[in-house]
Design a protein around this motif. Structure first.
Motif, PDB file in Angstrom:
ATOM      1  N   THR A  68     -14.507 -15.442 -17.749  1.00 51.31           N
ATOM      2  CA  THR A  68     -14.928 -15.810 -16.400  1.00 51.31           C
ATOM      3  C   THR A  68     -14.350 -17.164 -16.042  1.00 51.31           C
ATOM      4  O   THR A  68     -14.561 -18.146 -16.774  1.00 51.31           O
ATOM      5  CB  THR A  68     -16.460 -15.872 -16.298  1.00 51.31           C
ATOM      6  OG1 THR A  68     -17.025 -14.621 -16.701  1.00 51.31           O
ATOM      7  CG2 THR A  68     -16.891 -16.188 -14.875  1.00 51.31           C
ATOM      8  N   ILE A  69     -13.640 -17.219 -14.931  1.00 46.67           N
ATOM      9  CA  ILE A  69     -13.116 -18.491 -14.437  1.00 46.67           C
ATOM     10  C   ILE A  69     -14.067 -19.016 -13.363  1.00 46.67           C
ATOM     11  O   ILE A  69     -14.598 -18.245 -12.554  1.00 46.67           O
ATOM     12  CB  ILE A  69     -11.680 -18.336 -13.881  1.00 46.67           C
ATOM     13  CG1 ILE A  69     -11.073 -19.706 -13.575  1.00 46.67           C
ATOM     14  CG2 ILE A  69     -11.640 -17.420 -12.673  1.00 46.67           C
ATOM     15  CD1 ILE A  69      -9.569 -19.633 -13.245  1.00 46.67           C
ATOM     16  N   SER A  70     -14.315 -20.309 -13.388  1.00 42.12           N
ATOM     17  CA  SER A  70     -15.189 -20.922 -12.393  1.00 42.12           C
ATOM     18  C   SER A  70     -14.711 -22.343 -12.148  1.00 42.12           C
ATOM     19  O   SER A  70     -13.799 -22.824 -12.811  1.00 42.12           O
ATOM     20  CB  SER A  70     -16.648 -20.917 -12.870  1.00 42.12           C
ATOM     21  OG  SER A  70     -16.796 -21.683 -14.050  1.00 42.12           O
ATOM     22  N   ARG A  71     -15.343 -23.005 -11.188  1.00 41.75           N
ATOM     23  CA  ARG A  71     -14.910 -24.360 -10.841  1.00 41.75           C
ATOM     24  C   ARG A  71     -16.094 -25.225 -10.469  1.00 41.75           C
ATOM     25  O   ARG A  71     -17.138 -24.724 -10.054  1.00 41.75           O
ATOM     26  CB  ARG A  71     -13.936 -24.319  -9.661  1.00 41.75           C
ATOM     27  CG  ARG A  71     -14.619 -24.097  -8.288  1.00 41.75           C
ATOM     28  CD  ARG A  71     -13.731 -23.410  -7.350  1.00 41.75           C
ATOM     29  NE  ARG A  71     -14.176 -23.404  -5.964  1.00 41.75           N
ATOM     30  CZ  ARG A  71     -15.211 -22.707  -5.482  1.00 41.75           C
ATOM     31  NH1 ARG A  71     -15.983 -22.019  -6.292  1.00 41.75           N
ATOM     32  NH2 ARG A  71     -15.479 -22.720  -4.181  1.00 41.75           N
ATOM     33  N   SER A  72     -15.896 -26.525 -10.600  1.00 39.42           N
ATOM     34  CA  SER A  72     -16.824 -27.507 -10.072  1.00 39.42           C
ATOM     35  C   SER A  72     -16.036 -28.368  -9.115  1.00 39.42           C
ATOM     36  O   SER A  72     -15.195 -29.176  -9.536  1.00 39.42           O
ATOM     37  CB  SER A  72     -17.424 -28.377 -11.173  1.00 39.42           C
ATOM     38  OG  SER A  72     -18.097 -29.500 -10.609  1.00 39.42           O
ATOM     39  N   THR A  73     -16.276 -28.212  -7.829  1.00 39.96           N
ATOM     40  CA  THR A  73     -15.542 -29.001  -6.853  1.00 39.96           C
ATOM     41  C   THR A  73     -15.937 -30.470  -6.938  1.00 39.96           C
ATOM     42  O   THR A  73     -15.120 -31.347  -6.680  1.00 39.96           O
ATOM     43  CB  THR A  73     -15.788 -28.470  -5.438  1.00 39.96           C
ATOM     44  OG1 THR A  73     -17.196 -28.447  -5.183  1.00 39.96           O
ATOM     45  CG2 THR A  73     -15.232 -27.059  -5.291  1.00 39.96           C
ATOM     46  N   ALA A  74     -17.160 -30.734  -7.349  1.00 38.16           N
ATOM     47  CA  ALA A  74     -17.608 -32.121  -7.462  1.00 38.16           C
ATOM     48  C   ALA A  74     -16.897 -32.847  -8.599  1.00 38.16           C
ATOM     49  O   ALA A  74     -16.638 -34.052  -8.517  1.00 38.16           O
ATOM     50  CB  ALA A  74     -19.113 -32.162  -7.672  1.00 38.16           C
ATOM     51  N   LYS A  75     -16.582 -32.111  -9.656  1.00 35.63           N
ATOM     52  CA  LYS A  75     -15.952 -32.717 -10.824  1.00 35.63           C
ATOM     53  C   LYS A  75     -14.448 -32.469 -10.883  1.00 35.63           C
ATOM     54  O   LYS A  75     -13.792 -32.919 -11.823  1.00 35.63           O
ATOM     55  CB  LYS A  75     -16.599 -32.171 -12.104  1.00 35.63           C
ATOM     56  CG  LYS A  75     -18.064 -32.527 -12.249  1.00 35.63           C
ATOM     57  CD  LYS A  75     -18.631 -31.979 -13.549  1.00 35.63           C
ATOM     58  CE  LYS A  75     -20.091 -32.358 -13.716  1.00 35.63           C
ATOM     59  NZ  LYS A  75     -20.647 -31.834 -14.996  1.00 35.63           N
ATOM     60  N   ASN A  76     -13.915 -31.738  -9.896  1.00 39.52           N
ATOM     61  CA  ASN A  76     -12.486 -31.394  -9.912  1.00 39.52           C
ATOM     62  C   ASN A  76     -12.089 -30.779 -11.243  1.00 39.52           C
ATOM     63  O   ASN A  76     -11.069 -31.143 -11.845  1.00 39.52           O
ATOM     64  CB  ASN A  76     -11.628 -32.625  -9.607  1.00 39.52           C
ATOM     65  CG  ASN A  76     -11.823 -33.116  -8.192  1.00 39.52           C
ATOM     66  OD1 ASN A  76     -11.667 -32.374  -7.230  1.00 39.52           O
ATOM     67  ND2 ASN A  76     -12.203 -34.377  -8.060  1.00 39.52           N
ATOM     68  N   THR A  77     -12.906 -29.843 -11.675  1.00 38.04           N
ATOM     69  CA  THR A  77     -12.728 -29.237 -12.983  1.00 38.04           C
ATOM     70  C   THR A  77     -12.812 -27.716 -12.873  1.00 38.04           C
ATOM     71  O   THR A  77     -13.674 -27.192 -12.167  1.00 38.04           O
ATOM     72  CB  THR A  77     -13.803 -29.749 -13.964  1.00 38.04           C
ATOM     73  OG1 THR A  77     -13.678 -31.168 -14.090  1.00 38.04           O
ATOM     74  CG2 THR A  77     -13.643 -29.108 -15.334  1.00 38.04           C
ATOM     75  N   VAL A  78     -11.920 -27.058 -13.572  1.00 38.41           N
ATOM     76  CA  VAL A  78     -11.939 -25.597 -13.656  1.00 38.41           C
ATOM     77  C   VAL A  78     -12.301 -25.214 -15.087  1.00 38.41           C
ATOM     78  O   VAL A  78     -11.937 -25.908 -16.041  1.00 38.41           O
ATOM     79  CB  VAL A  78     -10.582 -24.992 -13.232  1.00 38.41           C
ATOM     80  CG1 VAL A  78      -9.456 -25.443 -14.142  1.00 38.41           C
ATOM     81  CG2 VAL A  78     -10.660 -23.480 -13.169  1.00 38.41           C
ATOM     82  N   TYR A  79     -13.044 -24.121 -15.209  1.00 42.64           N
ATOM     83  CA  TYR A  79     -13.536 -23.677 -16.508  1.00 42.64           C
ATOM     84  C   TYR A  79     -13.064 -22.258 -16.807  1.00 42.64           C
ATOM     85  O   TYR A  79     -12.789 -21.471 -15.893  1.00 42.64           O
ATOM     86  CB  TYR A  79     -15.066 -23.684 -16.522  1.00 42.64           C
ATOM     87  CG  TYR A  79     -15.679 -25.020 -16.175  1.00 42.64           C
ATOM     88  CD1 TYR A  79     -16.098 -25.282 -14.869  1.00 42.64           C
ATOM     89  CD2 TYR A  79     -15.830 -26.006 -17.129  1.00 42.64           C
ATOM     90  CE1 TYR A  79     -16.655 -26.509 -14.530  1.00 42.64           C
ATOM     91  CE2 TYR A  79     -16.386 -27.241 -16.798  1.00 42.64           C
ATOM     92  CZ  TYR A  79     -16.794 -27.478 -15.507  1.00 42.64           C
ATOM     93  OH  TYR A  79     -17.344 -28.697 -15.175  1.00 42.64           O
TER      94      TYR A  79
END
Length: 121
Positions: A68-79
């Motif tokens: 599963t790919i996801s993101r945190s726009t607040a942290k500018n991070t993709v997982y």
């Protein structure tokens, strides 16, 4: 922009790992963040991608239902959450920044340094 990937390691088959990729600058909504992987002597292959603004996701067939790919726009991070790992998932995983959810490396402009994932049987 610089991309810093982390989270790789050694895991047994059936286990899980979560990779992270942090950008050094703000990721704009028009961007696409992707994950690729590569074995020595083989071409870099597409794993997953996400549109930063909409959050639309794209997966390679061989990881559907497991990663599963996801993101945190607040942290500018993709997982990349990787479950039910298999020995054949062993590779160096790279994050990338581009403008379209391409399943080829070419359209991606920036690359992280890679993080090694080893799945033991």
């Amino acid at each position: 922009v610089q991309l810093q990937a982390s989270g790789g390691g050694l895991v047994q088959a059936g286990g899980s790992l979560t990779l992270s990729c942090a950008a050094s600058t703000r990721i704009f909504s028009s961007a696409v963040m992707g994950w690729f992987r590569q074995d020595p002597g083989k071409e870099r292959e597409f794993v997953a991608a996400i549109r930063w603004g909409r959050g639309s996701t794209y997966y390679a067939d061989f990881v559907k239902g497991r990663f599963t790919i996801s993101r945190s726009t607040a942290k500018n991070t993709v997982y990349l959450q990787m479950d039910s790992l298999k020995p054949e998932d062993t590779a160096t995983y790279y994050c990338a920044w581009g403008t379209s959810p391409a399943n080829k490396p070419g359209p991606y402009d920036r690359w992280g340094q890679g993080t090694l994932v080893t799945v033991s049987s």
